[in-house]
Design an enzyme around this catalytic site. Structure first.
Site, PDB file in Angstrom:
ATOM      1  N   GLY A  85     -12.656   5.700  -1.931  1.00 27.17           N
ATOM      2  CA  GLY A  85     -12.667   5.959  -3.384  1.00 27.17           C
ATOM      3  C   GLY A  85     -13.905   5.400  -4.049  1.00 27.17           C
ATOM      4  N   ARG A 179       2.430 -10.587   8.568  1.00 28.83           N
ATOM      5  CA  ARG A 179       2.480 -10.579  10.047  1.00 28.83           C
ATOM      6  C   ARG A 179       1.227 -11.191  10.669  1.00 28.83           C
ATOM      7  NH1 ARG A 179       0.573  -7.403  13.980  1.00 28.83           N
ATOM      8  NH2 ARG A 179      -0.162  -5.789  12.561  1.00 28.83           N
ATOM      9  N   TYR A 218       1.887   4.316 -13.452  1.00 32.45           N
ATOM     10  CA  TYR A 218       0.743   3.493 -13.044  1.00 32.45           C
ATOM     11  C   TYR A 218       0.930   2.065 -13.542  1.00 32.45           C
ATOM     12  CZ  TYR A 218      -4.257   2.218 -12.600  1.00 32.45           C
ATOM     13  OH  TYR A 218      -5.461   1.624 -12.292  1.00 32.45           O
ATOM     14  N   TYR A 232       5.881 -12.463  -2.387  1.00 31.23           N
ATOM     15  CA  TYR A 232       5.455 -12.717  -1.006  1.00 31.23           C
ATOM     16  C   TYR A 232       4.744 -14.064  -0.888  1.00 31.23           C
ATOM     17  CZ  TYR A 232       6.759  -8.535   1.582  1.00 31.23           C
ATOM     18  OH  TYR A 232       7.481  -7.575   2.245  1.00 31.23           O
ATOM     19  N   THR A 248     -14.075   0.592 -15.367  1.00 26.41           N
ATOM     20  CA  THR A 248     -15.265   0.457 -14.523  1.00 26.41           C
ATOM     21  C   THR A 248     -15.919   1.825 -14.337  1.00 26.41           C
ATOM     22  OG1 THR A 248     -14.119  -1.340 -13.398  1.00 26.41           O
ATOM     23  CG2 THR A 248     -16.040  -0.436 -12.279  1.00 26.41           C
ATOM     24  N   HIS A 254     -15.424  10.079  -9.494  1.00 27.25           N
ATOM     25  CA  HIS A 254     -15.019  11.463  -9.259  1.00 27.25           C
ATOM     26  C   HIS A 254     -15.532  12.329 -10.405  1.00 27.25           C
ATOM     27  CE1 HIS A 254     -12.437  14.670  -7.939  1.00 27.25           C
ATOM     28  NE2 HIS A 254     -12.061  13.927  -6.920  1.00 27.25           N
TER      29      HIS A 254
HETATM   30  P1  NAD Z   1     -10.269   6.228  -6.845  1.00 29.35           P
HETATM   31  O1  NAD Z   1      -9.256   7.264  -7.159  1.00 29.35           O
HETATM   32  O2  NAD Z   1     -11.703   6.646  -6.780  1.00 29.35           O
HETATM   33  O3  NAD Z   1      -9.914   5.499  -5.472  1.00 29.35           O
HETATM   34  C1  NAD Z   1      -8.620   5.322  -4.991  1.00 29.35           C
HETATM   35  C2  NAD Z   1      -8.618   5.586  -3.494  1.00 29.35           C
HETATM   36  O4  NAD Z   1      -7.294   5.369  -2.984  1.00 29.35           O
HETATM   37  C3  NAD Z   1      -8.983   7.021  -3.144  1.00 29.35           C
HETATM   38  O5  NAD Z   1      -9.911   7.046  -2.095  1.00 29.35           O
HETATM   39  C4  NAD Z   1      -7.645   7.639  -2.724  1.00 29.35           C
HETATM   40  O6  NAD Z   1      -7.800   8.729  -1.848  1.00 29.35           O
HETATM   41  C5  NAD Z   1      -6.939   6.439  -2.117  1.00 29.35           C
HETATM   42  N1  NAD Z   1      -5.476   6.545  -2.106  1.00 29.35           N
HETATM   43  C6  NAD Z   1      -4.656   6.857  -3.147  1.00 29.35           C
HETATM   44  N2  NAD Z   1      -3.380   6.851  -2.740  1.00 29.35           N
HETATM   45  C7  NAD Z   1      -3.385   6.485  -1.432  1.00 29.35           C
HETATM   46  C8  NAD Z   1      -2.374   6.303  -0.458  1.00 29.35           C
HETATM   47  N3  NAD Z   1      -1.087   6.486  -0.748  1.00 29.35           N
HETATM   48  N4  NAD Z   1      -2.740   5.955   0.796  1.00 29.35           N
HETATM   49  C9  NAD Z   1      -4.046   5.781   1.134  1.00 29.35           C
HETATM   50  N5  NAD Z   1      -5.040   5.944   0.244  1.00 29.35           N
HETATM   51  C10 NAD Z   1      -4.717   6.301  -1.016  1.00 29.35           C
HETATM   52  O7  NAD Z   1     -10.072   5.077  -7.915  1.00 29.35           O
HETATM   53  P2  NAD Z   1     -10.965   3.826  -8.278  1.00 29.35           P
HETATM   54  O8  NAD Z   1     -11.431   3.997  -9.668  1.00 29.35           O
HETATM   55  O9  NAD Z   1     -11.966   3.574  -7.219  1.00 29.35           O
HETATM   56  O10 NAD Z   1      -9.866   2.667  -8.289  1.00 29.35           O
HETATM   57  C11 NAD Z   1      -9.669   1.829  -7.163  1.00 29.35           C
HETATM   58  C12 NAD Z   1      -8.604   0.784  -7.479  1.00 29.35           C
HETATM   59  O11 NAD Z   1      -9.018  -0.025  -8.592  1.00 29.35           O
HETATM   60  C13 NAD Z   1      -7.250   1.365  -7.843  1.00 29.35           C
HETATM   61  O12 NAD Z   1      -6.243   0.565  -7.273  1.00 29.35           O
HETATM   62  C14 NAD Z   1      -7.207   1.243  -9.350  1.00 29.35           C
HETATM   63  O13 NAD Z   1      -5.878   1.129  -9.817  1.00 29.35           O
HETATM   64  C15 NAD Z   1      -8.006  -0.006  -9.586  1.00 29.35           C
HETATM   65  N6  NAD Z   1      -8.612   0.025 -10.937  1.00 29.35           N
HETATM   66  C16 NAD Z   1      -9.696   0.813 -11.194  1.00 29.35           C
HETATM   67  C17 NAD Z   1     -10.218   0.846 -12.496  1.00 29.35           C
HETATM   68  C18 NAD Z   1     -11.410   1.710 -12.839  1.00 29.35           C
HETATM   69  O14 NAD Z   1     -11.817   1.723 -13.991  1.00 29.35           O
HETATM   70  N7  NAD Z   1     -12.001   2.416 -11.906  1.00 29.35           N
HETATM   71  C19 NAD Z   1      -9.642   0.070 -13.507  1.00 29.35           C
HETATM   72  C20 NAD Z   1      -8.538  -0.702 -13.195  1.00 29.35           C
HETATM   73  C21 NAD Z   1      -8.036  -0.737 -11.908  1.00 29.35           C
HETATM   74  N1  UDP Z   2       4.482  -3.675   7.787  1.00 25.44           N
HETATM   75  C1  UDP Z   2       3.336  -2.969   8.107  1.00 25.44           C
HETATM   76  N2  UDP Z   2       2.456  -3.516   8.978  1.00 25.44           N
HETATM   77  C2  UDP Z   2       2.670  -4.720   9.558  1.00 25.44           C
HETATM   78  C3  UDP Z   2       3.838  -5.434   9.217  1.00 25.44           C
HETATM   79  C4  UDP Z   2       4.721  -4.887   8.315  1.00 25.44           C
HETATM   80  O1  UDP Z   2       3.094  -1.880   7.606  1.00 25.44           O
HETATM   81  O2  UDP Z   2       1.826  -5.150  10.346  1.00 25.44           O
HETATM   82  C5  UDP Z   2       5.425  -3.091   6.845  1.00 25.44           C
HETATM   83  C6  UDP Z   2       6.793  -2.983   7.442  1.00 25.44           C
HETATM   84  O3  UDP Z   2       6.979  -1.672   7.930  1.00 25.44           O
HETATM   85  C7  UDP Z   2       7.715  -3.261   6.289  1.00 25.44           C
HETATM   86  C8  UDP Z   2       6.842  -3.870   5.223  1.00 25.44           C
HETATM   87  O4  UDP Z   2       5.544  -3.961   5.747  1.00 25.44           O
HETATM   88  O5  UDP Z   2       8.252  -2.063   5.782  1.00 25.44           O
HETATM   89  C9  UDP Z   2       7.300  -5.230   4.798  1.00 25.44           C
HETATM   90  O6  UDP Z   2       7.270  -6.075   5.904  1.00 25.44           O
HETATM   91  P1  UDP Z   2       8.106  -7.426   5.949  1.00 25.44           P
HETATM   92  O7  UDP Z   2       7.777  -8.083   7.238  1.00 25.44           O
HETATM   93  O8  UDP Z   2       7.859  -8.196   4.726  1.00 25.44           O
HETATM   94  O9  UDP Z   2       9.576  -6.969   5.826  1.00 25.44           O
HETATM   95  P2  UDP Z   2      10.560  -6.226   6.817  1.00 25.44           P
HETATM   96  O10 UDP Z   2       9.791  -5.741   8.017  1.00 25.44           O
HETATM   97  O11 UDP Z   2      11.548  -7.264   7.147  1.00 25.44           O
HETATM   98  O12 UDP Z   2      11.089  -5.109   5.992  1.00 25.44           O
END
Ligand code: NAD
Ligand code: UDP
Ligand code: UDP
Length: 395
Positions: A85, A179, A218, A232, A248, A254
């Site tokens: 991103g 972990r 969001y 955690y 930012t 994009h």
């Molecule tokens: P962006 O949309 O350019 O980047 C986000 C990235 O996350 C993208 O590459 C997207 O493909 C990836 N992504 C989204 N959902 C995903 C998922 N489920 N699994 C894997 N990847 C996933 O946005 P950005 O502006 O670069 O923002 C980055 C982070 O900073 C975000 O968490 C955003 O909330 C935070 N943030 C940004 C701003 C800003 O002004 N840019 C302000 C406040 C917070």
């Molecule tokens: N998890 C993961 N990668 C790891 C360890 C955990 O994605 O290396 C995920 C795992 O599938 C779980 C979540 O993180 O759903 C939370 O993990 P945690 O150990 O806290 O809880 P639990 O496994 O007992 O649900």
């Protein structure tokens, strides 16, 4: 290696020579009109040469940006979620150039491979296409968790998915951190303050969020992400860092993310109407992406574990901001007010005392400098987009 390089140069020379001969032949064919079969033959030869050049390109050693050589002890294994991103790709550049091993995880929802393609193939870099709402098992020392759509149109596009990414996705990253004993930095947002009743916003303010409004997927998603981080930390001793990021901007934003910076720049560059939503009296404060990257790295490596605002406190009304952009870009765009959007925060400016005190951080890049860089980027992107459109029409 040298022998390979020599063979490669000879092959390249042969292909370039063939190209030259072919180009002459094509030119001749234009002058002395040839029949269709001859032209088809030439075209076939060109196609075959293009494919040979592409194969050679794959064989040639790729040139990467410079990286530091770190000792085994100082080199960290770092996971960056959302690394393709806008913000995270700049963070990846910095971490790579510092000499760390970086793994990017991204599902490419809003990110793009081209933001990180310059690292693909580097021995310190790995790219995993993966949706973080599913578990992920890797071994790392630090996790920068930035995966989440960030612009209002993107996060409102699929609100349920936005919530899942920020809640289930964050649980997975915290579970992973637990972990492997990694430290995790969560990218939170100024949106946790909602439409704030305190100005400027400091980290002790609890916010004013509409829990069922269009932004809540969001805002509440990020609030849960913060809540999970501290749960955690308390319950499982995970080391967490929480950055509350304010608006930012910068290159690699994009093109069509609908945010005010990208909209206004594009509109001004194309002499289209600059669209202000609502009265234009609402305010924002804009930080350049390199300042944010500085802050994120300082925070990750600090001992401070409570939330920290990272933003530039220079505040502009959206109306003023439209004029700033128009003045820098030039052009004849009219600035027009349109209907406002629901729950639009009316004033936003970070109080950055905490970041100054605990991280020694404050933003360095003035707005006009950062905007010029961003405008240059958008100009190039628009040229590329227009070229694509022309070639599609020609097809
Ligand atoms: P962006 O949309 O350019 O980047 C986000 C990235 O996350 C993208 O590459 C997207 O493909 C990836 N992504 C989204 N959902 C995903 C998922 N489920 N699994 C894997 N990847 C996933 O946005 P950005 O502006 O670069 O923002 C980055 C982070 O900073 C975000 O968490 C955003 O909330 C935070 N943030 C940004 C701003 C800003 O002004 N840019 C302000 C406040 C917070
Ligand atoms: N998890 C993961 N990668 C790891 C360890 C955990 O994605 O290396 C995920 C795992 O599938 C779980 C979540 O993180 O759903 C939370 O993990 P945690 O150990 O806290 O809880 P639990 O496994 O007992 O649900
Ligand atoms: N905005 C605007 N015109 C646009 C895009 C946004 O007036 O074309 C306004 C929007 O209503 C908000 C501010 O600019 O008041 C910042 O919007 P953005 O989407 O960039 O980010 P936000 O800070 O609201 O998440």
């Amino acid at each position: 290696m040298r022998v390979l390089g020599f063979i490669f140069s000879v092959l390249l020379f042969a292909v370039v020579l063939s190209f030259k001969l072919l180009a002459d032949a094509v030119e001749n064919s234009r002058i002395h009109t040839r029949n269709n079969s001859e032209i088809m033959l030439l075209n076939k030869k060109i196609e075959s040469l293009v494919s040979q050049v592409n194969k050679l390109k794959d064989l040639s050693p790729k040139k990467f940006p410079k990286v530091k050589e770190l000792s085994y002890l100082s080199k960290k294994r770092i996971l960056v979620t959302g690394g393709a991103g806008f913000v995270a790709s700049h963070l990846v550049d910095r971490l790579m150039s510092q000499g760390h091993e970086v793994t990017v995880v991204d599902n490419f929802f809003t990110g793009s491979k081209k933001n990180i393609e310059h690292w693909i193939g580097h021995k310190n870099f790995e790219l995993i296409r993966h949706d973080i709402i599913n578990p992920l098992y890797v071994e790392v020392d630090q996790i920068y968790h930035l995966a989440s759509p960030a612009s209002p149109p993107h996060y409102m596009f699929n609100p349920v998915k936005t919530i899942k990414t920020n809640t289930i996705g964050t649980i997975n990253m915290l579970g992973l951190a637990r972990r492997v004993g990694a430290r995790v930095l969560i990218a939170s947002t100024s949106e946790v303050y909602g439409n704030p009743l305190v100005h400027p916003q400091n980290e002790d303010y609890w916010g004013h969020v509409n829990p069922i409004g269009p932004r809540s997927c969001y805002d509440e998603g990020k609030r849960v992400a913060e809540s999970l981080s501290y749960a955690y930390a308390k319950q499982e001793n995970v080391e967490v860092r929480v950055a509350r990021i304010f608006n930012t901007y910068g290159p690699r934003m994009h093109l069509n993310d609908g945010r005010v910076v990208s909209n206004f720049i594009q509109q001004a560059l194309q002499n289209h109407t600059i669209t202000i939503y609502g009265s234009g009296k609402q305010t924002r404060s804009f930080q350049y992406v390199s300042d944010l990257v500085d802050g994120l790295i300082l925070l990750m490596n600090s001992n401070y574990s409570l939330p920290i605002n990272l933003g530039n406190p220079e505040e502009y009304t959206i109306e003023q901001f439209a004029s700033v952009i128009k003045d820098i870009v030039g052009g004849v765009s009219p600035i027009v007010k349109q209907t406002g959007v629901q729950d639009d925060p009316q004033r936003r400016k970070p109080d950055i005392k905490r970041a100054k005190l605990y991280l020694g951080w404050s933003p360095k890049v003035p707005l006009n400098v950062g905007l010029k860089e961003t405008i240059k980027y958008f100009e190039n992107e628009l040229i590329k987009e227009n070229a694509k459109e022309i070639s599609l029409k020609d097809d």
